[in-house]
Structures are given as structure tokens and as C-alpha cells.
Write a protein that holds these residues in place. Structure first.
Motif, PDB file in Angstrom:
ATOM      1  N   LEU A 198      11.199  18.780  18.676  1.00  0.00           N
ATOM      2  CA  LEU A 198      10.950  20.042  17.974  1.00  0.00           C
ATOM      3  C   LEU A 198      10.106  19.820  16.726  1.00  0.00           C
ATOM      4  O   LEU A 198       9.183  20.580  16.430  1.00  0.00           O
ATOM      5  CB  LEU A 198      12.282  20.701  17.593  1.00  0.00           C
ATOM      6  N   LEU A 199      10.430  18.750  16.001  1.00  0.00           N
ATOM      7  CA  LEU A 199       9.648  18.468  14.793  1.00  0.00           C
ATOM      8  C   LEU A 199       8.211  18.111  15.143  1.00  0.00           C
ATOM      9  O   LEU A 199       7.269  18.527  14.455  1.00  0.00           O
ATOM     10  CB  LEU A 199      10.286  17.310  14.010  1.00  0.00           C
ATOM     11  N   LEU A 200       8.038  17.329  16.188  1.00  0.00           N
ATOM     12  CA  LEU A 200       6.678  16.977  16.588  1.00  0.00           C
ATOM     13  C   LEU A 200       5.898  18.232  17.002  1.00  0.00           C
ATOM     14  O   LEU A 200       4.709  18.375  16.681  1.00  0.00           O
ATOM     15  CB  LEU A 200       6.712  15.971  17.739  1.00  0.00           C
ATOM     16  N   ALA A 201       6.604  19.143  17.700  1.00  0.00           N
ATOM     17  CA  ALA A 201       5.956  20.404  18.050  1.00  0.00           C
ATOM     18  C   ALA A 201       5.610  21.200  16.800  1.00  0.00           C
ATOM     19  O   ALA A 201       4.537  21.821  16.703  1.00  0.00           O
ATOM     20  CB  ALA A 201       6.867  21.216  18.975  1.00  0.00           C
ATOM     21  N   ALA A 202       6.523  21.164  15.824  1.00  0.00           N
ATOM     22  CA  ALA A 202       6.257  21.883  14.574  1.00  0.00           C
ATOM     23  C   ALA A 202       5.057  21.297  13.851  1.00  0.00           C
ATOM     24  O   ALA A 202       4.274  22.033  13.223  1.00  0.00           O
ATOM     25  CB  ALA A 202       7.497  21.818  13.683  1.00  0.00           C
ATOM     26  N   ILE A 203       4.887  19.988  13.913  1.00  0.00           N
ATOM     27  CA  ILE A 203       3.719  19.361  13.284  1.00  0.00           C
ATOM     28  C   ILE A 203       2.437  19.871  13.938  1.00  0.00           C
ATOM     29  O   ILE A 203       1.468  20.223  13.260  1.00  0.00           O
ATOM     30  CB  ILE A 203       3.825  17.816  13.406  1.00  0.00           C
ATOM     31  N   VAL A 204       2.445  19.938  15.268  1.00  0.00           N
ATOM     32  CA  VAL A 204       1.260  20.428  15.990  1.00  0.00           C
ATOM     33  C   VAL A 204       0.961  21.870  15.606  1.00  0.00           C
ATOM     34  O   VAL A 204      -0.192  22.240  15.322  1.00  0.00           O
ATOM     35  CB  VAL A 204       1.472  20.292  17.510  1.00  0.00           C
TER      36      VAL A 204
END
Length: 943
Positions: A71-77
């Protein structure tokens, strides 16, 4: 050396002499140390090839394999996309900061995982299997991984076979090979060559790595090590075995799943509420809301909990190992705190295992020997006919010294033994009594019937150059007397009459009542023709030589340890093969029994009772004597049927079933066989009962520490949830709003601030609490039930209560530092236009300080925070480090820009520190009330 593999292909078909010749080893001397080193260079260590470890890069990437991290990686994107849509001005600060925090969390997780793996590997070294070998003419014990082809293995009952080897000699040797062949019955072994190559189960002249000696003795030459062994050929099957998770692991997984679902629901509610109240219409606003929700979910779920748990267990178990209690499985520690009964052997565990032969009782009188330990010096006193008694005593010591597998040697001025201390006591006594040692010399063992715990005796057929062949035997007096027809007197032998047998039985009772261990010795003339058929039937028509009384004094620390166990609600049950009177005397001296307790139960009693009667007896009986190993298993089963959590000690091969059946099997590290060490969950490095009790205490401390850091992590994470949730849902209700946008609700923490809190306050203090010294008196409470949850209802109440307190205090801090609201923004230190950043920074800092205060509170749910305040330096280091990082994020410009903070005035710090103090004061009041309630309950309880 180059032709060695070819020469040993068909070792089963070759005579033993040809095998040793092919392997270039003298069976009487063994390999030299130089030759061992040379062969190890060629063949490598004697170990199975393990599954190759994952490379470092893969283990590091595994830290990101978590749905919340996804989820955090998606949020970074998404954040980068929003930054690009807005014109890509400057750096994508939010995306960069979140990426750095994710990377930092991964590094911390990677380091913790590596430390845990190294700690577990170190423990594995402590529990490695060992083998007895002949090298340079001397018997020595080495790690089985050090064996090389050509080593001469010395095998005895209870040994784990360290490598594939061809038998050179074998006496009544039976080996348990179920791990290779699937046969439940132990295989009978013989050194005789086979007529033709056979299947593995038919190779009677071979022993194999991974099997165990069930009975008898023998010598073998190692023919294959490592992956060249039969076990090595099937090693790939071992890699497919998966272990079941322990109750603690299952509970941690259940808590993480439940908390994850709860947090996701709360995060969604917060995101929807924030979006609706603030009427989010832009991509940038949507991204901010999404980042905040995802960050809240990630920070609130302690995804690093399993790694911290493993590391804390590993560190705790290493500390136990330094105190001579080696746990083979990290998660067995959770069972230690539930132990309610410790079933202990007597000799060496409750006593010193410094056997001293004090008296020899013969037909003409008795000889009393002075001195202690293994130094053969001591006064000799004779009661009775001096000449006849001394002659009979010498004969008795000869029998006990020849029917003996121990060694006594002098090295660097001190006397040392190798082997059983009881057998060594005969060798020491023979040197004290003039002439006995010389009479014992020169005997060559032609055959033997080894000792076993079922038989309780051993005998040998000996050949002497001057005196010919003789049978010598020693063992339990009652067992030996059944095989005797006469008794030695100075001028010959006289028949053993029923009256004399009664006199000897009474003498055994008398000596046992004085705390002595009594054994009998016997012999008879023999012929060379008996060597080929020497077995149990040969133990007949013996001449009884006398009784010997051995003293093994109780350990001074054992009585104190038993009292400590009783204080902790743990029963001590003595289970011994010794005489019932001896057992009763030692048990009374140590405080295991008191006047009026159930009488001693013997092995014969156990054989005659049905399961219901045994279950009833097991509730009250604390001493079992003259028991066989199978009786131990019945006692364990009976106690477990009564819902007791049992720790059971053992040292012999036949103790293995009881150790496996017990909740905690405790193997003796000094006298224990390799089989029992493999069967047990814990190995005692000093064979000391006090070490078991100390391990239980340490196990309780470790379990307490697990509860501490879980209470800390979960309550602190609940504080973050409550802060954001209350700030969003109640902020507008009480009139809190962004001064630059009065109609919009404000979120008290930014996404990056939530992640920062998680980074600086979770791992360090949690790990430090994992090694916290004992705060509460863990032995002042009864054992925890095996089905008790690690987080019970009371602990959940405390977790939720502390989280709610932090959330409410954060809301008060927000109200104090932001214009508007119920308190009207009492703080006026913030510069115009920076009120929101200042208020958020103050809440941010206050929450960090409250969590650090919560770390001090979480060390105990009863004791004051002032108790043992400075005993854990690692906790203070972690708290100081977290505080220093928080100061940096408030004042360092680049961090201010990254985390949206503003410099704080002294008034802000006073408010933030005050919030932390309030957390401590409220918790102190709760603990004081609980202590008072506990005292009232104890005062009201009748005594």
C-alpha cells in the motif's frame, strides 16, 4: 588416501582387520590428530548439505513482502503522479520521505532478522551431537561434525551414531534404525562379515549416521561422512519437512490479522470523513487523504512484531544458555512459564553426582573409607576381623573395578574421570585400599553383558594371565542377590541362607536410610569356552562379594531451588531408580516431602495399579523409587491427564520416550546420552536441578518481556489511531480548523509524521524491553495456564485505555496550540501564518514523548515506573535516541521541509512534555489502585 573410496566399497563383506587396513588406521590407537586434520581437508566436515541460504539481496527484498508495504509503495507511485500532474515543481517531498522511511524500516527488519538467525545458529552449535572416538590412543569426545573416515567410534547405550561406520567389535549391541529403515524394533548388530551385499536393513555389521544405540557397546571404524552417508542420500527429504507454528506464533498471527482488519476499517472511515468534511475535489487533496490513511494503517499494525519476537526469544535463550540451560527450540520458552510440575531424577540433579564409596560391607565386617571426590586419598577404618574383612573388601573392589567402563587418570596433578561417576567411585576406592588396585590390574575383558536400566546390573567375562577366566558383576543389591548362591568369606565361600539374605536386605535398608546408594558385587570362576555364548543366562551361580555404600550428597542449592519452585506454585517430583528408603531420606532432606505426605511409590506399585488409581496417586505422590524408564512415561501421562504442564529430566536412552512426551523434556548435558539430548527440548549444561528452576524463572521473565513490548507497541499504535481519528471526527465539533481555510477540518498528523513516529518509537524501545531485567517477582505467582492468551481481556483493556488517553491528550494539545476550539488556542507563541504547522508539530512531538513515557509504563502492569527505573540501560539509550531524532526533525531545516514541521518555542515543549507526564501519572494511579486491590484480596483470603 586416493584409493580409500574404492577400498571401502564392500566393507560389509570384509573382515574388520581388512577394513581398518584399507582405511589406514590402527584400531588400538585410532587416528593421530595430524591425520584427522589431513582427512578433514579432503572430506570436509561431517554434516549434511543444508538448503543454500537466501542471498542477502533476497532477504532484504523480503522485508517489502507485506500487503501494508505494498500500500505504501502504491501511495508513493500515486504521490509521484500527483506531483507530475502539478508541474513537477521541486522534489516530490512526500514520495521521497515515504520511500526513505520504507527503506529504513526494511533495513531495521533485515538487521533484526540477521541477528535472530545468528543467535539461533549459535544455539544450534551448543546442542550439536557429540561422539566418543579413539585418537592417539586416548578416548576423547568430539563434535560429530569433526568425524572423518578412519575414526574409531566408541559406541555405548544412548549414543547417537555420528557417521556411517563398520563394526569392529560388538557386545549385545542393538541400534534403533527407524529413521532409515522404518523398523520400530532395534536392529541386532554383529561385526561378522556378510556373505553377500545386502539392503540397508540387512547390513548387520554397519551402523549409520542419524541412528541411536539402544543397548550394548561396540567399536566401529568410520567409513563415510557427510553427504556420503546413507542419511546424506536421503537428506533432500528432510528439506521438505515443515514445522507447525507454536501457540505463541499462532496468537501473534491472529493478533496481527485482527488488528490489521480493524485498522483498515478505521483508516477507511478516517479517509472518508476527511474527504467529506474538507470537500476534497483535487487530485492533490485526494492523494493527501490516501497517504494519510495508508500511513495510519501501516503505522498502526506492528508488522515488525514477528522479527522482534524472534530476536527477543533468541537473545533470552542465549542468556539462558550462558547459565547452563540450553533451549533447543526458541518457542519452547513459552511452555516454561506454564510448567507446574518438575519431575527430576535424583543422582546428579538433586545431588552433586560426586559419588564417593564410603563403606564396604562383607561377611566378616565393614571397611569405612575417608576422603571425598575423585582424589584417591582417605583414611581406612575397619570394623570386624581386620585381616578377613580387608581381604573380602579387596575382592569386592576388584569385582566393581573390573565390571566397570569408567576411567580414572591423573593429569597436571589433578585426578579426572571419564564415564559414570558411580563406576569411577570403585576405581578411586581401589586406589585407597592397599592392594585392591593392583589386584584389579591385568584383566582383559573377553565378553560382557552391558548395564541397562531395566536389568540394573552389568557383568563381564574377564581373562587374567595368572588367574584365568572369571565372571564379575555389579548392580542393585536385590537384583544381584537373586543370581547369587553363596557368599565370599576370607577362606572360601559359604551358602547364602534365607536368614543371611534377610540380614543383607536389612543392611540395605539401614544404609539407604542413612542416604547411601547401595550396590552389590559378585563373581564366579569361568572358562574360556563361555566367551562365545556369554549373555544374561551366564549371570548365575554367583558368589556374593558384599555391599558397597556410596554417598552422593544433596546439592546445597537444590533445597533453596525447591523452595523457590514451591513458592512459584510448582511441585517437585523425584523419580529415581534408587532404593525407596534412600529416595525418601533425600526427598525429606531437600523439602520435597513433608510429614504426612503420600508414601514413596515404587516401580512395582506402578506395575500393579490401573490408570485411574495412578491418576489419583499422581496428584499427591512426590517420590517414585526403583522405577524403570517405562514407568516415567506412565507418570508423565498421569500428570498431564490431570492438566499439569510437566518438565521431565532424563539421561538414559530409555528416558527418551518420557522426555518426548513431557511438555518440556530436560536432558542431562554431562551424564545424558546423545539420544536424550536429541529428544529433550532443553539440555542442562551442569545437570543441576537449580538450573531448571532458574530456567523457569528466566522463561517467565522472557514471556513477561514479550507481553511488555506487545503492550507497548499495541497501545502506542492505538494512540496514533486515536489521535488521527479523534482529530478528524471531533476537531470540527469543538471548532478546530485550519486558520488559512476556516471551513476545512484539519488532520492533526501528516502521513509522513505518522510513519516517522512508527520508525523512531517502535523497534528500539520494543527490543530494549525484550531484554528487560525482572521487574515484577515472576516466581511469586502461579504458573500461567497453557491455554491462557498472551493478550488477555485485562491487557486489551489497558491497551485500548492507554491508546484512548493518548488520543484525548493529543486533542487537548491540538486545542491548546491551534486558534479556535474549546480552549481558544491558549498558545500564542506561533508566528502568524504558521499556526497549523506549529500545532501539528506540537501534537507530533507530544505523541512521540507520550509513547516514550508509555515505554517506561509498559515495563510492568503493577510496579511503579520508579521501580528499577535505571536497570535497563538499553531502554534509556533507545529513549534518548528517539528523543534526539525528534529534536532533529523539529529543528533541522531539511527535515522540517520533509516532515512539515516548524520550530517549537519553550511553551510548546512544555505542553508536549506535560502530555508525556500525564500519561505516566494516570498509569501510576491505575497501578496503585491495582496494587491496593491485590493487597485487599490477599488480606481477605483465609490462611
Amino acid at each position: 588416501m586416493g584409493d580409500m573410496a574404492d577400498a571401502t566399497r564392500d566393507v560389509t563383506l570384509l573382515p574388520p582387520a581388512d577394513v581398518t587396513l584399507a582405511l589406514a588406521v590402527d584400531p588400538a590407537e585410532g587416528l593421530s590428530l595430524a591425520e584427522v586434520a589431513a582427512r578433514r581437508e579432503i572430506h570436509g566436515p561431517n554434516e549434511l548439505r543444508a538448503t543454500p541460504p537466501d542471498p542477502a539481496w533476497r532477504r532484504f527484498l523480503r522485508q517489502f513482502a507485506d500487503p501494508l508495504i505494498y500500500l505504501l509503495l502504491a501511495a508513493i507511485v500515486i504521490s509521484i503522479i500527483a506531483w507530475a500532474v502539478d508541474g513537477a515543481v521541486g522534489l516530490p517531498v512526500d514520495a521521497t520521505v515515504i520511500a526513505l522511511i520504507v527503506a529504513a524500516n526494511a533495513v531495521i527488519g533485515y538487521v533484526q532478522e540477521n541477528r535472530a538467525e545468528r543467535a539461533v545458529a549459535a544455539l544450534a552449535d551448543l546442542t550439536a551431537t557429540r561422539s566418543t572416538v579413539l585418537r592417539d590412543g586416548l578416548l576423547t569426545t568430539v563434535a560429530s561434525t569433526d568425524l572423518v573416515p578412519g575414526d574409531i567410534l566408541v559406541l555405548a547405550e544412548g549414543d547417537a551414531v555420528g557417521a556411517d561406520a563398520r563394526l569392529l567389535t560388538a557386545t549385545a549391541l542393538r541400534v534403533q534404525e527407524a529413521s532409515l529403515t522404518g523398523e520400530s524394533e532395534a536392529a541386532e548388530k554383529s561385526p561378522q562379515p556378510l556373505d553377500e551385499p545386502g539392503a540397508l536393513g540387512d547390513r548387520a555389521n554397519m551402523v549409520f549416521k542419524g541412528t541411536a544405540v539402544a543397548r550394548g557397546v561396540g567399536r566401529a571404524v568410520v567409513t563415510a561422512t557427510g553427504m556420503d552417508t546413507e542419511m546424506g542420500r536421503i537428506a533432500t527429504l528432510l528439506d521438505e519437512t515443515e514445522s507447525e507454528p507454536t501457540p505463541l506464533q499462532r496468537e501473534i498471527a491472529r493478533i496481527s490479522t485482527t488488528l490489521g482488519l480493524l485498522v483498515v476499517v478505521i483508516a477507511v472511515v478516517v479517509m472518508i470523513t476527511t474527504a467529506l468534511v474538507n470537500s476534497v475535489r483535487t487530485l492533490e487533496g485526494a492523494v493527501d487523504v490516501l497517504l494519510m490513511g495508508v500511513s495510519l494503517a501501516v503505522a498502526a499494525v506492528p508488522e515488525g512484531l514477528p522479527a522482534i519476537l524472534s530476536l527477543v526469544l533468541a537473545i533470552g535463550v542465549q542468556a539462558m544458555a550462558r547459565r547452563n540451560a540450553v533451549m533447543k527450540d526458541l518457542h519452547s520458552v513459552e511452555t516454561l512459564g506454564s510448567v507446574s510440575v518438575i519431575c527430576s531424577d535424583k543422582t546428579g540433579t538433586l545431588t552433586k553426582n560426586e559419588m564417593t564409596l564410603r563403606e564396604i560391607v562383607t561377611a566378616s565386617g565393614r571397611v569405612v573409607l575417608g576422603g571425598t571426590g575423585y582424589t584417591p586419598v582417605g583414611e581406612v577404618r575397619v570394623d570386624g576381623d581386620v585381616e578377613a574383612t580387608l581381604d573380602e573388601a579387596r575382592r569386592a573392589l576388584v569385582a566393581g573395578s573390573v565390571a566397570n567402563d569408567a576411567q580414572l587418570s591423573q593429569q597436571d596433578g589433578s585426578w579426572e574421570i571419564q564415564g559414570d561417576p558411580t563406576e569411577a567411585a570403585f576405581l578411586v576406592a581401589a586406589r585407597k585400599l592397599d592392594g585392591a588396585h593392583e589386584l584389579s590390574s591385568g584383566h582383559d575383558r573377553a565378553a560382557e553383558v552391558p548395564f541397562s536400566s531395566e536389568r540394573r546390573m552389568m557383568s563381564v567375562l574377564s581373562r587374567h594371565p595368572a588367574r584365568g577366566h572369571s565372571v564379575f558383576a555389579k548392580g542393585a543389591a536385590d537384583v544381584l542377590l537373586e543370581r547369587c548362591v553363596s557368599e565370599q568369606v576370607a577362606d572360601g565361600a559359604r551358602p547364602l541362607t534365607p536368614g543371611r539374605r534377610r540380614e543383607l536386605a536389612a543392611m540395605v535398608e539401614e544404609l539407604s536410610g542413612q542416604g547411601y546408594r547401595t550396590l552389590g558385587v559378585a563373581w564366579r570362576p569361568a572358562t574360556a569356552t563361555e566367551a562365545g555364548t556369554f549373555d544374561e543366562p551366564a549371570e548365575r551361580d554367583l558368589i556374593f562379594g558384599g555391599l558397597v555404600a556410596l554417598l552422593d550428597p544433596p546439592r546445597e542449592e537444590a533445597a533453596a531451588a525447591i523452595r523457590e519452585a514451591q513458592r512459584a506454585g510448582i511441585r517437585t517430583v523425584m523419580i529415581t531408580g534408587d532404593h525407596p528408603v534412600t529416595a525418601a531420606r533425600i526427598a525429606a532432606d531437600l523439602g520435597i516431602t513433608r510429614p504426612g505426605d503420600t508414601a514413596v511409590i515404587t516401580g512395582r506399585d506402578l506395575a500393579d495399579v490401573d490408570p485411574a488409581e495412578l491418576a489419583e496417586a499422581a496428584r499427591t505422590a512426590n517420590v517414585y523409587a526403583r522405577v524403570a524408564p517405562e514407568h516415567k512415561l506412565r507418570v508423565v501421562d498421569a500428570l498431564q491427564a490431570d492438566r499439569q504442564v510437566v518438565a521431565m529430566t532424563g539421561d538414559g536412552v530409555n528416558d527418551a520416550p518420557a522426555l518426548k512426551s513431557a511438555d518440556i523434556g530436560v536432558a542431562m548435558g554431562i551424564t545424558g546420552t546423545e539420544v536424550t539430548k536429541e529428544a529433550g527440548a532443553m539440555i542442562l549444561g551442569d545437570d543441576n536441578y537449580a538450573t531448571i528452576v532458574a530456567a523457569v524463572r528466566q522463561g517467565r521473565v522472557i514471556f513477561d518481556n514479550i507481553k511488555k513490548f506487545m503492550r507497548y507497541l499495541l497501545s502506542s499504535n492505538m494512540g496514533e489511531i486515536a489521535t488521527v481519528f479523534l482529530g478528524v471526527t471531533l476537531g470540527t465539533v469543538i471548532g478546530l480548523a485550519d486558520p488559512a481555510n476556516p471551513g476545512a477540518a484539519v488532520v492533526p498528523l501528516l502521513a509522513t509524521q505518522i510513519l516517522w513516529i512508527n520508525l523512531v518509537t517502535d523497534s528500539g524501545p520494543a527490543l530494549a524491553m525484550g531484554v528487560d531485567p525482572e521487574i515484577d517477582d515472576v516466581m511469586a505467582r502461579p504458573p500461567r495456564r497453557a491455554d491462557d492468551r498472551i493478550i488477555d481481556r485485562h491487557m486489551w483493556q489497558r491497551i485500548l485505555g492507554i491508546g484512548a488517553l493518548m488520543g484525548l491528550l493529543s486533542l487537548v494539545v491540538y486545542d491548546l496550540t491551534l486558534p479556535g476550539g474549546l480552549l481558544g488556542g491558549l498558545d500564542r507563541a506561533a508566528p502568524a501564518g504558521a499556526e497549523l504547522d506549529t500545532a501539528r508539530t506540537t501534537v507530533f512531538t507530544a505523541l512521540v514523548l507520550m509513547q516514550l513515557a508509555n515505554a517506561l509504563n509498559s515495563r510492568s502492569d503493577r510496579a511503579s515506573v520508579l521501580d528499577h527505573l535505571f536497570t535497563n540501560r538499553w531502554l534509556w539509550v533507545s529513549l534518548a535516541g528517539a528523543a534526539a531524532l525528534q529534536v532533529a526533525v523539529v529543528y533541522v531545516p531539511v527535515l522540517q521541509h520533509a516532515f512539515g514541521t516548524a520550530p517549537l518555542a519553550w511553551s510548546h515543549w512544555a505542553v508536549a512534555i506535560g502530555a508525556g507526564v500525564v500519561v505516566i501519572l494516570v498509569e501510576e494511579a491505575v497501578k496503585a489502585a491495582r496494587r491496593a486491590g491485590g493487597r485487599s484480596t490477599r488480606a481477605a483470603r483465609p490462611t
